[in-house]
Motif scaffolding. Structure first.
Motif, PDB file in Angstrom:
ATOM      1  N   ALA A 227      -8.283   1.741   7.862  1.00  0.00           N
ATOM      2  CA  ALA A 227      -7.048   2.517   7.678  1.00  0.00           C
ATOM      3  C   ALA A 227      -6.786   2.788   6.209  1.00  0.00           C
ATOM      4  O   ALA A 227      -6.421   3.918   5.821  1.00  0.00           O
ATOM      5  CB  ALA A 227      -5.862   1.770   8.297  1.00  0.00           C
ATOM      6  N   VAL A 228      -6.979   1.738   5.377  1.00  0.00           N
ATOM      7  CA  VAL A 228      -6.742   1.933   3.946  1.00  0.00           C
ATOM      8  C   VAL A 228      -7.678   2.981   3.380  1.00  0.00           C
ATOM      9  O   VAL A 228      -7.277   3.899   2.629  1.00  0.00           O
ATOM     10  CB  VAL A 228      -6.897   0.603   3.197  1.00  0.00           C
TER      11      VAL A 228
ATOM     12  N   ILE B 218      -6.654   6.388   4.633  1.00  0.00           N
ATOM     13  CA  ILE B 218      -5.444   6.868   3.947  1.00  0.00           C
ATOM     14  C   ILE B 218      -5.771   7.300   2.521  1.00  0.00           C
ATOM     15  O   ILE B 218      -5.363   8.359   2.053  1.00  0.00           O
ATOM     16  CB  ILE B 218      -4.363   5.772   3.948  1.00  0.00           C
ATOM     17  N   TRP B 219      -6.546   6.446   1.848  1.00  0.00           N
ATOM     18  CA  TRP B 219      -6.889   6.757   0.455  1.00  0.00           C
ATOM     19  C   TRP B 219      -7.716   8.040   0.366  1.00  0.00           C
ATOM     20  O   TRP B 219      -7.445   8.915  -0.467  1.00  0.00           O
ATOM     21  CB  TRP B 219      -7.665   5.587  -0.139  1.00  0.00           C
TER      22      TRP B 219
ATOM     23  N   ASN C 211      -4.188  20.048  -2.958  1.00  0.00           N
ATOM     24  CA  ASN C 211      -2.930  20.467  -3.569  1.00  0.00           C
ATOM     25  C   ASN C 211      -3.155  20.990  -4.975  1.00  0.00           C
ATOM     26  O   ASN C 211      -2.549  21.981  -5.394  1.00  0.00           O
ATOM     27  CB  ASN C 211      -1.939  19.305  -3.603  1.00  0.00           C
ATOM     28  N   ASP C 212      -4.047  20.281  -5.720  1.00  0.00           N
ATOM     29  CA  ASP C 212      -4.363  20.761  -7.066  1.00  0.00           C
ATOM     30  C   ASP C 212      -4.989  22.147  -7.008  1.00  0.00           C
ATOM     31  O   ASP C 212      -4.662  23.033  -7.812  1.00  0.00           O
ATOM     32  CB  ASP C 212      -5.304  19.779  -7.766  1.00  0.00           C
TER      33      ASP C 212
ATOM     34  N   LEU D 175       2.443  14.843   4.448  1.00  0.00           N
ATOM     35  CA  LEU D 175       1.502  13.834   3.959  1.00  0.00           C
ATOM     36  C   LEU D 175       2.200  12.492   3.750  1.00  0.00           C
ATOM     37  O   LEU D 175       1.620  11.421   4.014  1.00  0.00           O
ATOM     38  CB  LEU D 175       0.891  14.313   2.648  1.00  0.00           C
TER      39      LEU D 175
ATOM     40  N   ILE E 229       1.524   6.498  -7.002  1.00  0.00           N
ATOM     41  CA  ILE E 229       0.421   7.236  -7.637  1.00  0.00           C
ATOM     42  C   ILE E 229       0.482   8.716  -7.266  1.00  0.00           C
ATOM     43  O   ILE E 229       0.394   9.598  -8.119  1.00  0.00           O
ATOM     44  CB  ILE E 229      -0.932   6.627  -7.224  1.00  0.00           C
ATOM     45  N   PHE E 230       0.608   8.980  -5.967  1.00  0.00           N
ATOM     46  CA  PHE E 230       0.531  10.375  -5.498  1.00  0.00           C
ATOM     47  C   PHE E 230       1.886  10.933  -5.079  1.00  0.00           C
ATOM     48  O   PHE E 230       1.937  12.031  -4.537  1.00  0.00           O
ATOM     49  CB  PHE E 230      -0.415  10.470  -4.290  1.00  0.00           C
TER      50      PHE E 230
ATOM     51  N   LEU F  18       0.825  -1.208   0.000  1.00  0.00           N
ATOM     52  CA  LEU F  18       0.000   0.000   0.000  1.00  0.00           C
ATOM     53  C   LEU F  18       0.865   1.267   0.000  1.00  0.00           C
ATOM     54  O   LEU F  18       0.586   2.245  -0.714  1.00  0.00           O
ATOM     55  CB  LEU F  18      -0.916  -0.018   1.224  1.00  0.00           C
TER      56      LEU F  18
ATOM     57  N   THR G  33      -5.566  11.017   1.311  1.00  0.00           N
ATOM     58  CA  THR G  33      -4.624  11.323   0.236  1.00  0.00           C
ATOM     59  C   THR G  33      -5.324  11.982  -0.940  1.00  0.00           C
ATOM     60  O   THR G  33      -4.839  12.962  -1.511  1.00  0.00           O
ATOM     61  CB  THR G  33      -3.925  10.038  -0.229  1.00  0.00           C
TER      62      THR G  33
ATOM     63  N   ILE H 286      -6.313  15.514   0.010  1.00  0.00           N
ATOM     64  CA  ILE H 286      -5.152  16.411   0.046  1.00  0.00           C
ATOM     65  C   ILE H 286      -4.621  16.648  -1.356  1.00  0.00           C
ATOM     66  O   ILE H 286      -4.167  17.740  -1.691  1.00  0.00           O
ATOM     67  CB  ILE H 286      -4.076  15.837   0.984  1.00  0.00           C
ATOM     68  N   LYS H 287      -4.703  15.584  -2.192  1.00  0.00           N
ATOM     69  CA  LYS H 287      -4.278  15.779  -3.579  1.00  0.00           C
ATOM     70  C   LYS H 287      -5.162  16.816  -4.275  1.00  0.00           C
ATOM     71  O   LYS H 287      -4.674  17.697  -4.992  1.00  0.00           O
ATOM     72  CB  LYS H 287      -4.334  14.456  -4.334  1.00  0.00           C
TER      73      LYS H 287
ATOM     74  N   ILE I  99       0.647   3.936  -3.055  1.00  0.00           N
ATOM     75  CA  ILE I  99       0.275   5.346  -2.839  1.00  0.00           C
ATOM     76  C   ILE I  99       1.402   6.277  -3.249  1.00  0.00           C
ATOM     77  O   ILE I  99       1.183   7.312  -3.895  1.00  0.00           O
ATOM     78  CB  ILE I  99      -0.115   5.563  -1.364  1.00  0.00           C
TER      79      ILE I  99
ATOM     80  N   THR J  76       2.902  14.498  -5.798  1.00  0.00           N
ATOM     81  CA  THR J  76       2.110  15.608  -5.286  1.00  0.00           C
ATOM     82  C   THR J  76       2.056  15.639  -3.770  1.00  0.00           C
ATOM     83  O   THR J  76       1.506  16.588  -3.213  1.00  0.00           O
ATOM     84  CB  THR J  76       0.678  15.516  -5.824  1.00  0.00           C
ATOM     85  N   LEU J  77       2.581  14.591  -3.113  1.00  0.00           N
ATOM     86  CA  LEU J  77       2.480  14.547  -1.655  1.00  0.00           C
ATOM     87  C   LEU J  77       3.540  15.431  -1.016  1.00  0.00           C
ATOM     88  O   LEU J  77       4.689  15.456  -1.456  1.00  0.00           O
ATOM     89  CB  LEU J  77       2.655  13.104  -1.162  1.00  0.00           C
ATOM     90  N   THR J  78       3.099  16.129   0.006  1.00  0.00           N
ATOM     91  CA  THR J  78       4.067  16.918   0.770  1.00  0.00           C
ATOM     92  C   THR J  78       4.774  16.006   1.771  1.00  0.00           C
ATOM     93  O   THR J  78       4.399  14.835   1.948  1.00  0.00           O
ATOM     94  CB  THR J  78       3.359  18.055   1.499  1.00  0.00           C
TER      95      THR J  78
ATOM     96  N   LEU K 264       2.299  10.938   7.006  1.00  0.00           N
ATOM     97  CA  LEU K 264       0.978  10.408   7.372  1.00  0.00           C
ATOM     98  C   LEU K 264       0.720   9.074   6.695  1.00  0.00           C
ATOM     99  O   LEU K 264       0.258   8.105   7.326  1.00  0.00           O
ATOM    100  CB  LEU K 264      -0.092  11.425   6.971  1.00  0.00           C
ATOM    101  N   VAL K 265       1.027   8.983   5.420  1.00  0.00           N
ATOM    102  CA  VAL K 265       0.824   7.727   4.686  1.00  0.00           C
ATOM    103  C   VAL K 265       1.725   6.631   5.262  1.00  0.00           C
ATOM    104  O   VAL K 265       1.300   5.479   5.432  1.00  0.00           O
ATOM    105  CB  VAL K 265       1.104   7.956   3.187  1.00  0.00           C
TER     106      VAL K 265
ATOM    107  N   CYS L  99       0.385   3.075   6.799  1.00  0.00           N
ATOM    108  CA  CYS L  99       0.835   1.772   6.314  1.00  0.00           C
ATOM    109  C   CYS L  99       1.574   1.016   7.414  1.00  0.00           C
ATOM    110  O   CYS L  99       1.474  -0.222   7.507  1.00  0.00           O
ATOM    111  CB  CYS L  99       1.735   1.968   5.090  1.00  0.00           C
TER     112      CYS L  99
END
Lengths: 133, 268
Positions: free
Chosen positions: B37-38, B41-42, B52-53, A68, A59-60, A52, B45, B48-49, A56, A63-65, A71-72, A76
């Motif tokens: 949790a998944v 998180i998803w 961010n955009d 973040l 994919i991201f 996971l 994320t 926040i994405k 993540i 763009t992740l700070t 946090l991810v 996980c």
């Protein structure tokens, strides 16, 4: 020491049944399957957390700070840490499997008293595993 | 023994079922927080994405706005410079306008004064009645011609030959006409009393002729308004001047206008 402890399974002689090696093997096999299951489950959870994390980030990730990403990573890590619960299940089963294997050896003892004592021990273990007492 | 065996088998089945149930329970109890949790998180994320955009879009908009603001500032600076230049030009133009207005006013005043003097002069010339030579010009010519032949010849030329010449400012010939200085220069050049042509001499007579304080017969009198007349004395010794005026060739009293100077003419 054994004579002074009322709960000592070796000294308990009530409600005993004849336990064969085949039945002990069944119990050991049952414990082995449980250990195998929990071990795979633990490995799967740890792997799922890592996968996971990789998914993540792939994919991201752009763009992740930094906060973040932390946090991810924590999320996980939490998923992977759940594998510790499965490890916790493995330990008593390993102990139980060793005890059953030892009992199996002593059940073939020529000494009737010894054989009876270990059969009682196996019986009590069987009851405990079956009834949860 | 059979009953014992059945009991044991039953317990073993219970053990197996209990283990199976324990695994299922462990799986469920473990997967619930994993799934939660998944999902968290998803979801986090993704949110926040998106944020961010949005932040990036806002940054882009802000960058565009800053660029436009910078351009606008530059344009404002240019406009301010142009405005300053325009204000300076406007101030200069206002000053010029004020100077021009003042000069125009002065010119208007000068014109009014000159016009008034001109009107007064015309009226004074029209009101001349007492001069004897208008009544008998032949007598004047005879008297002057007898006393000063050369001067009389010039006087005769003006009052007889050129008396019908028209008035024309800047004129220097009988055909096109004369003004006062033009006639004086023409006559003086005609009788070779000056060496320059009339066209050049009409504006420089005061410098060509020798200045004197008291005129004699035939000398030139320069007046304030530009009149240039010839000075003579009649049979009674009274002075008069003859020359071109807007009313034609006239003989006038010497004080019909303010005298500037006298120019001596060397007659043969």
């Amino acid at each position: 020491m054994q004579n002074t402890t009322p709960a000592d399974p070796v000294n308990k002689t009530e409600n005993t049944q004849d336990i064969t090696e085949k039945e002990v093997d069944f119990l050991i096999d049952c414990q082995r399957q449980a250990i195998r299951y929990y071990l795979r489950f633990a490995i799967g959870l740890a792997g799922a957390g890592a996968i996971l994390l990789v998914v993540i980030f792939s994919i991201f990730g752009g763009t992740l700070t930094d906060s973040l990403k932390s946090l991810v990573g924590i999320g996980c890590g939490f998923i992977s840490s759940l594998s510790a619960l499965q490890i916790k299940e493995i330990t008593p089963r390993t102990q139980s499997m060793r005890v059953l294997a030892l009992c199996k050896i002593h059940m073939n003892s020529p000494d009737e008293a010894v054989r009876k004592k270990y059969q009682d021990l196996v019986w009590q273990s069987l009851q405990k595993m079956a009834l949860g007492n | 023994m059979s009953t014992s065996s059945e009991s044991t088998n039953s317990l073993l089945e219970q053990v197996q079922a209990r283990e199976r149930k324990a695994r299922q329970t462990a799986f469920l109890l473990t997967m619930i927080p994993v799934i939660v949790a998944v999902l968290l998180i998803w979801y986090t994320t993704s949110q926040i994405k998106q944020m961010n955009d949005q932040v990036q879009a806002s940054k882009d908009d802000l960058t565009d706005a800053n660029t436009q603001l910078t351009n606008a500032k530059v344009q404002i600076k240019v406009y301010q410079d142009q405005l300053g230049q325009a204000q300076n030009s406007l101030g200069t133009l206002k000053s010029q306008q004020a100077g021009t207005s003042k000069r125009l006013s002065d010119l208007q005043n000068q014109y009014d004064g000159l016009r008034q003097q001109y009107d007064n002069l015309i009226n004074s010339m029209r009101n001349i009645r007492s001069f004897s030579y208008q009544r008998d010009p032949l007598l004047a010519l005879k008297v002057i011609g007898s006393q000063h032949p050369s001067q009389g010849e010039v006087l005769t030329d003006m009052v007889v030959d050129l008396k019908n010449a028209p008035w024309k400012l800047g004129g220097i010939s009988p055909q096109e006409g004369f003004d006062s200085a033009g006639m004086a220069a023409f006559v003086l050049q005609k009788y070779k009393l000056i060496s320059q042509p009339a066209s050049a001499a009409r504006n420089t007579l005061p410098q060509l002729l020798k200045q004197e304080s008291q005129p004699k017969a035939g000398d030139v009198v320069f007046y304030e308004l530009g009149y240039t007349m010839f000075y003579y004395l009649d049979d009674k010794g009274d002075p008069f001047v003859v020359g071109m005026t807007p009313l034609g060739v006239l003989a006038l009293k010497p004080d019909f206008a303010k005298v500037i100077s006298y120019g001596q003419v060397d007659y043969p």
